[in-house]
Design a protein around this motif. Structure first.
Motif, PDB file in Angstrom:
ATOM      1  N   VAL A   1      18.648   0.614 -10.538  1.00  0.00           N
ATOM      2  CA  VAL A   1      19.555   0.679  -9.419  1.00  0.00           C
ATOM      3  C   VAL A   1      20.676   1.584  -9.384  1.00  0.00           C
ATOM      4  O   VAL A   1      21.109   2.462  -8.895  1.00  0.00           O
ATOM      5  CB  VAL A   1      19.728  -0.546  -8.565  1.00  0.00           C
ATOM      6  CG1 VAL A   1      20.409  -0.312  -7.452  1.00  0.00           C
ATOM      7  CG2 VAL A   1      18.402  -1.117  -8.138  1.00  0.00           C
ATOM      8  N   LEU A   2      21.422   1.056 -10.621  1.00  0.00           N
ATOM      9  CA  LEU A   2      22.751   1.773 -10.968  1.00  0.00           C
ATOM     10  C   LEU A   2      22.524   3.061 -11.267  1.00  0.00           C
ATOM     11  O   LEU A   2      23.349   4.104 -10.901  1.00  0.00           O
ATOM     12  CB  LEU A   2      23.557   0.704 -11.601  1.00  0.00           C
ATOM     13  CG  LEU A   2      23.966  -0.418 -11.165  1.00  0.00           C
ATOM     14  CD1 LEU A   2      24.830  -1.252 -12.366  1.00  0.00           C
ATOM     15  CD2 LEU A   2      25.192  -0.445 -10.039  1.00  0.00           C
ATOM     16  N   LEU A   3      21.575   3.267 -12.169  1.00  0.00           N
ATOM     17  CA  LEU A   3      21.203   4.524 -12.676  1.00  0.00           C
ATOM     18  C   LEU A   3      20.928   5.446 -11.594  1.00  0.00           C
ATOM     19  O   LEU A   3      21.254   6.602 -11.639  1.00  0.00           O
ATOM     20  CB  LEU A   3      20.052   4.350 -13.824  1.00  0.00           C
ATOM     21  CG  LEU A   3      20.688   3.841 -15.138  1.00  0.00           C
ATOM     22  CD1 LEU A   3      19.334   3.616 -15.988  1.00  0.00           C
ATOM     23  CD2 LEU A   3      21.428   5.046 -15.954  1.00  0.00           C
ATOM     24  N   ASN A   4      20.222   5.018 -10.958  1.00  0.00           N
ATOM     25  CA  ASN A   4      19.594   5.917  -9.471  1.00  0.00           C
ATOM     26  C   ASN A   4      21.090   6.170  -8.688  1.00  0.00           C
ATOM     27  O   ASN A   4      21.284   7.358  -8.380  1.00  0.00           O
ATOM     28  CB  ASN A   4      18.677   5.011  -8.658  1.00  0.00           C
ATOM     29  CG  ASN A   4      17.472   4.961  -9.299  1.00  0.00           C
ATOM     30  OD1 ASN A   4      16.865   5.645 -10.208  1.00  0.00           O
ATOM     31  ND2 ASN A   4      16.456   3.867  -8.680  1.00  0.00           N
ATOM     32  N   ASP A   5      21.975   5.392  -8.609  1.00  0.00           N
ATOM     33  CA  ASP A   5      23.106   5.597  -7.852  1.00  0.00           C
ATOM     34  C   ASP A   5      23.697   6.738  -8.692  1.00  0.00           C
ATOM     35  O   ASP A   5      24.263   7.790  -8.107  1.00  0.00           O
ATOM     36  CB  ASP A   5      23.881   4.527  -7.810  1.00  0.00           C
ATOM     37  CG  ASP A   5      23.408   3.303  -6.704  1.00  0.00           C
ATOM     38  OD1 ASP A   5      22.741   3.907  -5.876  1.00  0.00           O
ATOM     39  OD2 ASP A   5      23.944   2.061  -6.899  1.00  0.00           O
ATOM     40  N   ILE A   6      23.868   6.608  -9.960  1.00  0.00           N
ATOM     41  CA  ILE A   6      24.616   7.572 -10.665  1.00  0.00           C
ATOM     42  C   ILE A   6      23.938   8.828 -10.604  1.00  0.00           C
ATOM     43  O   ILE A   6      24.515   9.989 -10.482  1.00  0.00           O
ATOM     44  CB  ILE A   6      24.654   6.847 -12.443  1.00  0.00           C
ATOM     45  CG1 ILE A   6      25.617   5.810 -12.306  1.00  0.00           C
ATOM     46  CG2 ILE A   6      25.073   8.226 -13.180  1.00  0.00           C
ATOM     47  CD1 ILE A   6      25.499   5.372 -13.684  1.00  0.00           C
ATOM     48  N   TYR A   7      22.549   8.918 -10.803  1.00  0.00           N
ATOM     49  CA  TYR A   7      21.967  10.127 -10.591  1.00  0.00           C
ATOM     50  C   TYR A   7      22.356  10.773  -9.303  1.00  0.00           C
ATOM     51  O   TYR A   7      22.334  12.119  -9.320  1.00  0.00           O
ATOM     52  CB  TYR A   7      20.549  10.097 -10.847  1.00  0.00           C
ATOM     53  CG  TYR A   7      20.112   9.622 -12.307  1.00  0.00           C
ATOM     54  CD1 TYR A   7      20.858   9.860 -13.451  1.00  0.00           C
ATOM     55  CD2 TYR A   7      18.909   8.966 -12.372  1.00  0.00           C
ATOM     56  CE1 TYR A   7      20.640   9.245 -14.613  1.00  0.00           C
ATOM     57  CE2 TYR A   7      18.593   8.575 -13.649  1.00  0.00           C
ATOM     58  CZ  TYR A   7      19.205   8.538 -14.750  1.00  0.00           C
ATOM     59  OH  TYR A   7      19.097   8.211 -15.916  1.00  0.00           O
ATOM     60  N   ASN A   8      22.139  10.173  -8.240  1.00  0.00           N
ATOM     61  CA  ASN A   8      22.491  10.640  -6.780  1.00  0.00           C
ATOM     62  C   ASN A   8      23.842  11.153  -6.624  1.00  0.00           C
ATOM     63  O   ASN A   8      24.273  12.026  -6.077  1.00  0.00           O
ATOM     64  CB  ASN A   8      22.178   9.669  -5.840  1.00  0.00           C
ATOM     65  CG  ASN A   8      20.524   9.204  -5.684  1.00  0.00           C
ATOM     66  OD1 ASN A   8      19.894  10.057  -5.903  1.00  0.00           O
ATOM     67  ND2 ASN A   8      20.511   8.058  -5.317  1.00  0.00           N
ATOM     68  N   LEU A   9      24.940  10.362  -7.294  1.00  0.00           N
ATOM     69  CA  LEU A   9      26.407  10.919  -7.288  1.00  0.00           C
ATOM     70  C   LEU A   9      26.471  12.150  -8.019  1.00  0.00           C
ATOM     71  O   LEU A   9      27.118  12.986  -7.722  1.00  0.00           O
ATOM     72  CB  LEU A   9      27.297   9.820  -7.827  1.00  0.00           C
ATOM     73  CG  LEU A   9      27.554   8.515  -6.951  1.00  0.00           C
ATOM     74  CD1 LEU A   9      28.162   7.450  -7.663  1.00  0.00           C
ATOM     75  CD2 LEU A   9      28.166   8.988  -5.698  1.00  0.00           C
ATOM     76  N   ILE A  10      25.599  12.482  -9.131  1.00  0.00           N
ATOM     77  CA  ILE A  10      25.797  13.638  -9.990  1.00  0.00           C
ATOM     78  C   ILE A  10      25.173  14.864  -9.159  1.00  0.00           C
ATOM     79  O   ILE A  10      26.000  15.894  -9.219  1.00  0.00           O
ATOM     80  CB  ILE A  10      25.074  13.343 -11.416  1.00  0.00           C
ATOM     81  CG1 ILE A  10      25.627  12.568 -12.361  1.00  0.00           C
ATOM     82  CG2 ILE A  10      24.797  14.884 -11.992  1.00  0.00           C
ATOM     83  CD1 ILE A  10      24.670  12.234 -13.432  1.00  0.00           C
ATOM     84  N   LEU A  11      24.200  14.393  -8.309  1.00  0.00           N
ATOM     85  CA  LEU A  11      23.667  15.566  -7.770  1.00  0.00           C
ATOM     86  C   LEU A  11      24.478  15.712  -6.244  1.00  0.00           C
ATOM     87  O   LEU A  11      24.321  16.829  -5.538  1.00  0.00           O
ATOM     88  CB  LEU A  11      22.147  15.113  -6.976  1.00  0.00           C
ATOM     89  CG  LEU A  11      21.309  15.145  -8.411  1.00  0.00           C
ATOM     90  CD1 LEU A  11      19.857  14.796  -7.900  1.00  0.00           C
ATOM     91  CD2 LEU A  11      21.000  16.580  -8.990  1.00  0.00           C
ATOM     92  N   ASN A  12      25.338  14.889  -5.941  1.00  0.00           N
ATOM     93  CA  ASN A  12      25.892  14.522  -4.497  1.00  0.00           C
ATOM     94  C   ASN A  12      27.191  16.035  -4.715  1.00  0.00           C
ATOM     95  O   ASN A  12      27.948  15.789  -5.440  1.00  0.00           O
ATOM     96  CB  ASN A  12      26.700  13.566  -4.612  1.00  0.00           C
ATOM     97  CG  ASN A  12      27.424  13.307  -2.984  1.00  0.00           C
ATOM     98  OD1 ASN A  12      27.537  14.402  -2.431  1.00  0.00           O
ATOM     99  ND2 ASN A  12      27.441  12.237  -2.448  1.00  0.00           N
ATOM    100  N   PRO A  13      26.959  16.808  -3.757  1.00  0.00           N
ATOM    101  CA  PRO A  13      27.935  18.048  -3.746  1.00  0.00           C
ATOM    102  C   PRO A  13      29.510  17.671  -3.272  1.00  0.00           C
ATOM    103  O   PRO A  13      30.239  18.176  -3.539  1.00  0.00           O
ATOM    104  CB  PRO A  13      27.401  18.937  -2.595  1.00  0.00           C
ATOM    105  CG  PRO A  13      26.778  18.034  -1.700  1.00  0.00           C
ATOM    106  CD  PRO A  13      26.080  17.035  -2.572  1.00  0.00           C
ATOM    107  N   ALA A  14      29.627  16.453  -2.745  1.00  0.00           N
ATOM    108  CA  ALA A  14      30.912  15.913  -2.570  1.00  0.00           C
ATOM    109  C   ALA A  14      31.660  15.197  -3.625  1.00  0.00           C
ATOM    110  O   ALA A  14      32.950  14.980  -3.694  1.00  0.00           O
ATOM    111  CB  ALA A  14      30.720  14.680  -1.257  1.00  0.00           C
TER     112      ALA A  14
END
Length: 278
Positions: A7-20
């Motif tokens: 779950v945390l890894l998925n959060d990290i991947y999403n944050l990496i892709l997040n333009p903000a």
């Protein structure tokens, strides 16, 4: 344990892709990702990431989504609890209506309306600009033309639009078009965004009545504009007054003190005006 790690890894991947996500934040997240892929223990890398984010976190200087992630990994998951935006996207019932107001930082604009009977939802967001899906960083940088605002969904059988307009005047400074109180910048300017002709008529009449009341020595500069696309703000900003009570209390106290002094001066001014007329 493995499920939580994923779950945390998925959060990290999403944050990496997040333009903000800021470049420096992204670098820290990518470093963890690469280290874990290379075989480093996830727990050790997560501790390193927390330590690297901590100096900015304690100064409230992480971007909103990274802040939510930081709360999640430091044992404060309630602060990162996802806000339900269902009401924003759902169709209104025949007895429901929406109002959109901008009056400075949206952190202090939610509770006064949320506490009123007949309010279904109060959502913090951005509107009035020219960029799709604006981020908090873009808005406070004054790059998109948006203002911080709140969208209020209310039951017209319980509360009327005119009542909300009246409350709006009470919690804002309508004589300041460069911000509100300590919040300076065009993204904090006061605006009433009207959704139809009826709302415009009510808002216009109320503004004229306020201007004629003699309550303020300066002109009423709050503008009335047609409503545009309302973009809900990041999760961190939703219901800020509930999730960050101490910080909100300090901000709200400063705001209340300013308005209390302004309202007292208004009463004295009108009293003197009546006294001179005798």
């Amino acid at each position: 344990m493995m499920e939580k790690q994923q779950v945390l890894l998925n959060d990290i991947y999403n944050l990496i892709l997040n333009p903000a996500t800021r470049d420096w934040e992204r670098q820290q997240l990518v470093a963890l990702k690469k280290a874990v892929e290379a075989g480093t223990a996830f727990k050790a890398e997560l501790a390193r990431l927390e330590a690297s984010l901590r100096p900015l976190a304690v100064r409230d200087n992480l971007t909103p989504d990274v802040t939510d992630f930081y709360h999640k990994i430091t044992g404060e998951p309630e602060l990162a609890e996802p806000f339900d935006l269902t009401r924003h996207y759902a169709a209104d019932q025949p007895y429901e209506e929406r109002a959109i107001f901008a009056g400075g930082c949206f952190w202090c604009m939610v509770e006064p309306f949320d506490a009123r009977p007949g309010i279904s939802a109060v959502i913090s967001g951005y509107t009035g600009g020219h960029t799709d899906k604006p981020t908090y960083e873009q808005v406070i940088g004054q790059h998109t033309g948006h203002v911080e605002a709140v969208e209020i969904i209310f039951d017209t059988r319980v509360v009327h639009y005119a009542d909300l307009i009246e409350l709006f005047w009470q919690i804002t400074d309508p004589t300041d078009d460069q911000g509100q109180m300590n919040d300076r910048g065009t993204h904090y300017r006061p605006v009433i965004f009207v959704r139809n002709a009826q709302q415009r008529a009510i808002a216009t009449a109320s503004k004229q009545e306020l201007a004629a009341s003699g309550k303020y020595s300066r002109p009423i500069v709050t503008v009335i504009e047609s409503a545009q696309k309302f973009w809900p703000a990041e999760n961190f900003h939703q219901e800020f007054y509930k999730k960050n009570r101490q910080r909100y209390k300090r901000l709200e106290q400063t705001r209340r003190q300013f308005l209390a002094v302004q309202h007292l001066r208004s009463k004295l001014r009108r009293y003197l005006q009546r006294f001179k007329q005798k």
